[in-house]
Design an enzyme around this catalytic site. Structure first.
Site, PDB file in Angstrom:
ATOM      1  N   ASP A   1       1.008  -1.185   0.031  1.00 12.71           N
ATOM      2  CA  ASP A   1       0.001   0.120  -0.010  1.00 12.71           C
ATOM      3  C   ASP A   1       0.868   1.237   0.001  1.00 12.71           C
ATOM      4  O   ASP A   1       0.164   2.415  -0.239  1.00 12.71           O
ATOM      5  CB  ASP A   1      -1.028   0.032   1.126  1.00 12.71           C
ATOM      6  N   GLU A   2       2.166   1.254   0.311  1.00 10.99           N
ATOM      7  CA  GLU A   2       2.964   2.283   0.169  1.00 10.99           C
ATOM      8  C   GLU A   2       3.093   3.016  -1.141  1.00 10.99           C
ATOM      9  O   GLU A   2       3.532   4.158  -1.139  1.00 10.99           O
ATOM     10  CB  GLU A   2       4.508   1.876   0.873  1.00 10.99           C
TER      11      GLU A   2
END
Ligand code: NAD
Ligand code: DAU
Length: 361
Positions: free
Chosen positions: A136-137
Site C-alpha cells: 500500500d506504500e
C-alpha cells in the site's frame, strides 16, 4: 498439479506462504527461489509440511539464465513474486539495492515469464498466472480526513522503497496491456507474525523489550498503519492468484489502524503478563522517542471491499489475538532469533540506523 515458483520464499511473508500452501493445498509443487540476503534464511523453511513437494534454489531473480532454467525445468505455471528489498529505513540509507532487486529483478522475471508462456508456450496460456505481491506504500500518505486507499487510488510513492515497488507494479501492468501476460497484483498493508526479520516495528520491539533495550519510537509515535496477520495475507494471496481476475489489482488489509504508540504499549502489556518476573517489567519504561524517519508517511488505511465481495476473503485474526500469538512465537523460538541475528550483521544494522539519528524535519 500446479507448479508454483515462489520468489523470496526464505523471507518473512514468502516463507509463511510456503508453509501455508504446502499445509493447505495438496495439488501444488513449489520451487522457492531466494538470494538469501540478510532478510532471507533457510531457518524459515525448516519443518515444512510435506517437504517432498518443495525444492529450494539459491539464486538472484535478476539472473536471467537461472530464471529461464527454472521456468523450463520445473514447467512453472504460477509465479507468486515476493522477492524484494522490503525495509523503508534501509531504502533511505542504501536505495541502489532497491532499484536492482525490486525493479530490475521484477523486470527479469517478467521477461522470463513472457518467453516461457507466450513465446515458447511451455504451458497453455489460460493455465498461467504471474502474481505480483506489492504494498500500500505505493499510494503515499493520508491525512486524517482522506478516504482509504482503493485499487484506483493514484500512485504517489514517497520513499525509495515505495518508488521501487511502484515502478515494479507499473512494469507488471504494462506486461498485461502490451503482451497479454496473465498477471494480477495485490497491494497490502503492514504484515506481522512469526519469522519477521527483527528490523520491522513489531519484532524489533519484542526483542528489544525482552532484553531490556530501549524501544525507539520515531517522531511522536502517532503514525498509523493498517496491521494484518501474515497467515491472513497468505490466504488472500492464494485466492487472488487462483481466483482473482486476470489483469486486476486487489487491495488487502487488516481493518486495524492503531497508532504506533498503541502497538508498542500493547506489546509491553502482553510481555508484562507473560513475564511478570522480568527485571524490565513494566516494559513501557523502555519506550524512548527518537528522531523521525525522513519523509515518514503519516497514515495508511486500505479499503478491502473488492477482495471481500469478489473473492469472499476477509481477515480472520484480530490485532490483540495476532499480537499475542506473535509475542509468544518470538519467546518460544530463541534459537531462531539467535540464528537470524548472527547470519545478518544485525548489530551492524542497529548501530547504523539507531546510533546518532539526526532530526531531519
Ligand atoms: P523480507 O525482506 O522479509 O523478504 C524478502 C526476501 O526476498 C528475502 O528472503 C530475501 O533473501 C529475498 N530477496 C531479496 N533480494 C532478492 C533477489 N535479488 N533475488 C532473490 N531473492 C531476493 O520481505 P517481506 O516482508 O517478506 O516482503 C515480501 C514482499 O511483500 C515484498 O515484495 C514486499 O514489498 C511485500 N510486502 C510486504 C509487506 C510487509 O509488511 N512486510 C506488506 C506488503 C507488501
Ligand atoms: O505498508 C506496507 C509496508 O509495511 C511494507 O510494504 C514494507 O515492506 C514493510 O516494511 C512495512 O513498512 P513500514 O515502514 O510501515 O514498517 P516498519 O515496521 O518499518 O514501521 C512501522 C511503523 O513504525 C512506521 O510508522 C515506522 C515506525 N517505527 C519503525 C521502526 C523500525 C518506529 O517508530 N520505530 C522503529 O524502530
Amino acid at each position: 498439479m500446479r507448479h508454483v515458483l515462489v520468489t523470496g520464499g526464505a523471507g518473512f511473508i514468502g516463507s509463511n506462504f510456503v508453509h501455508y500452501l504446502l499445509g493447505s493445498e495438496p495439488d501444488v509443487q513449489i520451487v522457492t527461489m531466494d538470494a538469501l540476503t540478510y532478510a532471507g534464511s533457510l531457518e524459515n523453511l525448516k519443518d515444512l509440511p510435506d517437504p517432498s513437494r518443495h525444492v529450494f534454489i539459491h539464486g538472484d531473480i535478476a539472473n536471467r539464465e537461472l530464471v529461464d532454467c527454472i521456468f523450463a525445468e520445473y514447467e512453472i505455471d504460477t509465479v507468486v513474486h515476493f522477492a524484494a528489498e522490503s525495509h523503508v529505513d534501509r531504502s533511505i540509507l542504501d536505495p541502489g539495492a532497491f532499484v536492482q532487486t525490486n525493479v530490475i529483478g521484477t523486470f527479469t522475471l517478467l521477461e522470463a515469464a513472457r518467453k516461457a508462456w507466450l513465446v515458447d508456450k511451455t504451458v497453455p496460456r489460460d493455465a498461467v498466472r504471474f502474481h505480483h505481491v506489492s504494498t500500500d506504500e505505493v499510494f503515499g500518505t493520508l491525512s486524517k480526513a482522506d478516504p482509504p486507499f482503493r485499487e484506483e487510488t493514484a500512485y504517489q510513492p514517497r520513499s525509495p522503497y515505495a518508488a521501487s515497488k511502484a515502478a515494479s507494479d507499473h512494469f507488471v501492468r504494462a506486461y498485461y496491456t502490451t503482451y497479454g501476460l496473465p498477471i494480477s497484483i495485490s497491494n497490502c498493508s503492514n504484515n506481522y507474525g512469526p519469522r519477521q526479520f527483527p528490523e520491522k516495528l513489531i519484532p524489533l520491539m519484542i526483542l528489544n523489550a525482552t532484553s531490556g533495550k530501549t524501544l525507539p519510537i520515531y517522531g511522536d509515535g502517532m503514525q498509523i498503519r493498517d496491521w494484518l496477520y501474515v497467515d491472513d495475507h497468505c490466504e488472500a494471496l492464494w485466492k487472488v492468484a487462483t481466483q482473482g481476475r486476470v489483469g486486476e489489482t486487489y487491495c488487502i488489509g487488516g481493518d486495524n489502524q492503531p497508532a504506533n504508540l498503541e502497538i508498542v504499549r500493547t506489546i509491553c502489556q502482553i510481555l508484562d503478563e507473560l513475564q511478570p518476573d522480568s527485571p524490565f517489567t513494566p516494559h513501557e519504561q523502555l519506550m524512548t522517542f527518537v528522531p523521525d524517519r525522513p519523509g515518514h508517511d503519516r497514515r495508511y488505511d486500505i479499503d478491502i471491499s473488492k477482495i471481500k465481495s469478489e473473492l469472499g476473503w476477509q481477515p480472520r485474526h484480530d490485532l490483540q489475538q495476532g499480537l499475542l500469538a506473535t509475542v509468544r512465537w518470538y519467546l518460544e523460538h530463541p534459537e531462531w532469533v539467535q540464528a537470524i541475528t548472527q547470519q545478518s550483521d544485525y548489530d551492524g544494522w542497529m548501530q547504523k540506523n539507531y546510533a546518532n539519528r539526526k532530526d531531519q524535519t
